[in-house]
Scaffold this motif. Structure first.
Motif, PDB file in Angstrom:
ATOM      1  N   HIS A 139       5.260  39.812  -8.354  1.00  0.00           N
ATOM      2  CA  HIS A 139       5.720  38.489  -8.334  1.00  0.00           C
ATOM      3  C   HIS A 139       4.883  37.296  -8.955  1.00  0.00           C
ATOM      4  N   ALA A 140       4.574  37.699 -10.236  1.00  0.00           N
ATOM      5  CA  ALA A 140       3.673  37.047 -10.857  1.00  0.00           C
ATOM      6  C   ALA A 140       3.879  37.535 -12.336  1.00  0.00           C
ATOM      7  N   PHE A 141       3.830  36.350 -13.429  1.00  0.00           N
ATOM      8  CA  PHE A 141       3.964  36.614 -14.802  1.00  0.00           C
ATOM      9  C   PHE A 141       2.486  35.967 -15.805  1.00  0.00           C
ATOM     10  N   GLY A 155      -3.955  35.128 -18.619  1.00  0.00           N
ATOM     11  CA  GLY A 155      -4.115  34.969 -17.006  1.00  0.00           C
ATOM     12  C   GLY A 155      -2.765  35.151 -16.721  1.00  0.00           C
ATOM     13  N   TRP A 156      -2.671  34.680 -15.401  1.00  0.00           N
ATOM     14  CA  TRP A 156      -1.093  35.044 -14.675  1.00  0.00           C
ATOM     15  C   TRP A 156      -0.969  33.815 -13.644  1.00  0.00           C
ATOM     16  N   GLU A 157       0.439  33.530 -13.300  1.00  0.00           N
ATOM     17  CA  GLU A 157       0.585  32.652 -12.189  1.00  0.00           C
ATOM     18  C   GLU A 157       1.689  33.228 -11.344  1.00  0.00           C
ATOM     19  N   CYS A 158       1.716  32.834 -10.101  1.00  0.00           N
ATOM     20  CA  CYS A 158       2.919  33.175  -9.383  1.00  0.00           C
ATOM     21  C   CYS A 158       4.374  32.682  -9.865  1.00  0.00           C
ATOM     22  N   ALA A 159       5.328  33.670  -9.531  1.00  0.00           N
ATOM     23  CA  ALA A 159       6.754  33.216  -9.571  1.00  0.00           C
ATOM     24  C   ALA A 159       7.093  32.138  -8.431  1.00  0.00           C
ATOM     25  N   ARG A 160       8.119  31.593  -8.675  1.00  0.00           N
ATOM     26  CA  ARG A 160       8.647  30.475  -7.795  1.00  0.00           C
ATOM     27  C   ARG A 160       8.766  31.013  -6.380  1.00  0.00           C
ATOM     28  N   ALA A 180       1.164  35.784  -2.738  1.00  0.00           N
ATOM     29  CA  ALA A 180       1.856  35.798  -1.341  1.00  0.00           C
ATOM     30  C   ALA A 180       3.189  35.002  -0.855  1.00  0.00           C
ATOM     31  N   PRO A 181       4.140  35.379  -0.396  1.00  0.00           N
ATOM     32  CA  PRO A 181       5.524  34.504  -0.279  1.00  0.00           C
ATOM     33  C   PRO A 181       5.055  33.176   0.509  1.00  0.00           C
ATOM     34  N   LEU A 182       5.718  32.189   0.171  1.00  0.00           N
ATOM     35  CA  LEU A 182       5.650  30.843   0.925  1.00  0.00           C
ATOM     36  C   LEU A 182       6.242  30.882   2.129  1.00  0.00           C
ATOM     37  N   LYS A 183       5.543  30.381   3.241  1.00  0.00           N
ATOM     38  CA  LYS A 183       6.197  30.398   4.617  1.00  0.00           C
ATOM     39  C   LYS A 183       6.668  28.850   4.688  1.00  0.00           C
TER      40      LYS A 183
END
Length: 250
Positions: A192-194, A201-206, A216-219
């Motif tokens: 779940h990153a790109f 480096g990398w960033e998390c997907a929306r 980690a998924p947003l709660k």
């Protein structure tokens, strides 16, 4: 101009007048000048310049010519103005005439000004001469770095490519790799990153948030939604955040 009129004598025709034109001293045009098409103004002819109310000849020295407007003079190519004369420009060996230069000449590529001469630039191996008037007068070829008066080969590690830069190590890592001392190591992209735009480096997907080395998924609490960043949340209209909850506004 002034006009003087008087009546003719008898037998010359009743009512006829003779007009005589008398030049006005105020609007007199001096020698070597011509009137302008407006008012009583005038200007000097080409090859003359105005001095008070007269037009004096422009004295053109040897190796010079009248300027475009003919009010002054300029030196011919290969000569520089010195006082009221045109003196020859002494171009040294390995130099050429250059109107824009202070001395009227510049050195050929591979040579630098040294006093009144053009001295050869000592170009090291794996370098090439430049037109720069400052610095060493040479630059290293791609894949080599300047060190003192030499160009040393850049040791490019695996998963990297050489770059031309005055500072740094002379190489950059390929996309998907990042620098670690003298090496390029792979960027470990979690689920779940790109990769970032720079590729190191990398960033998390929306809908996900970075938590150490994972995404980690947003709660989302009730009455909340994902914010514009895509990696956080905010309360809906009519609700305010308090801790991890969205309370209704009263």
């Amino acid at each position: 101009m002034k006009y003087l009129s008087f009546m003719r004598g008898a037998g010359s025709g009743s009512g006829a007048f003779l007009l005589c034109v008398i030049g006005s001293a105020q609007g007199a045009v001096p020698a070597n000048a011509h009137p302008l098409p407006y008012g009583d103004n005038w200007e000097c002819d080409r090859g003359y310049h105005q001095h008070e109310k007269s037009c004096l000849a422009v004295v053109v020295p040897e190796h010079a010519f009248l300027s475009a407007y003919g009010r002054s003079w300029e030196c011919e190519r290969g000569f520089l103005k010195e006082n009221e004369n045109c003196v020859a420009i002494n171009v040294p060996a390995n130099g050429y005439l250059d109107k824009g230069a202070f001395q009227g000449w510049s050195c050929e590529v591979g040579f630098r000004k040294q006093d009144d001469q053009c001295a050869a630039v000592l170009v090291p191996t794996n370098a090439y001469p430049t037109y720069e008037t400052h610095g060493k007068g040479w630059k290293c070829e791609r894949g080599f770095r300047e060190k003192g008066d030499a160009c040393l080969e850049v040791k490019v590690p695996a998963n990297a490519y050489p770059v031309y830069e005055l500072y740094g190590n002379g190489w950059s890592c390929l996309r998907g790799f990042k620098q670690d001392d003298d090496q390029c190591v792979a960027v470990n992209t979690p689920a779940h990153a790109f990769l970032t735009e720079e590729g190191d480096g990398w960033e998390c997907a929306r809908g996900y948030r970075a938590d150490r080395d994972v995404c980690a998924p947003l709660k989302l609490p009730p009455h909340a939604h994902i914010d514009n960043s895509g990696n956080g949340w905010e309360c809906d209209n009519g609700y305010s955040q308090k801790g991890d909850r969205c309370n209704q506004n009263w």
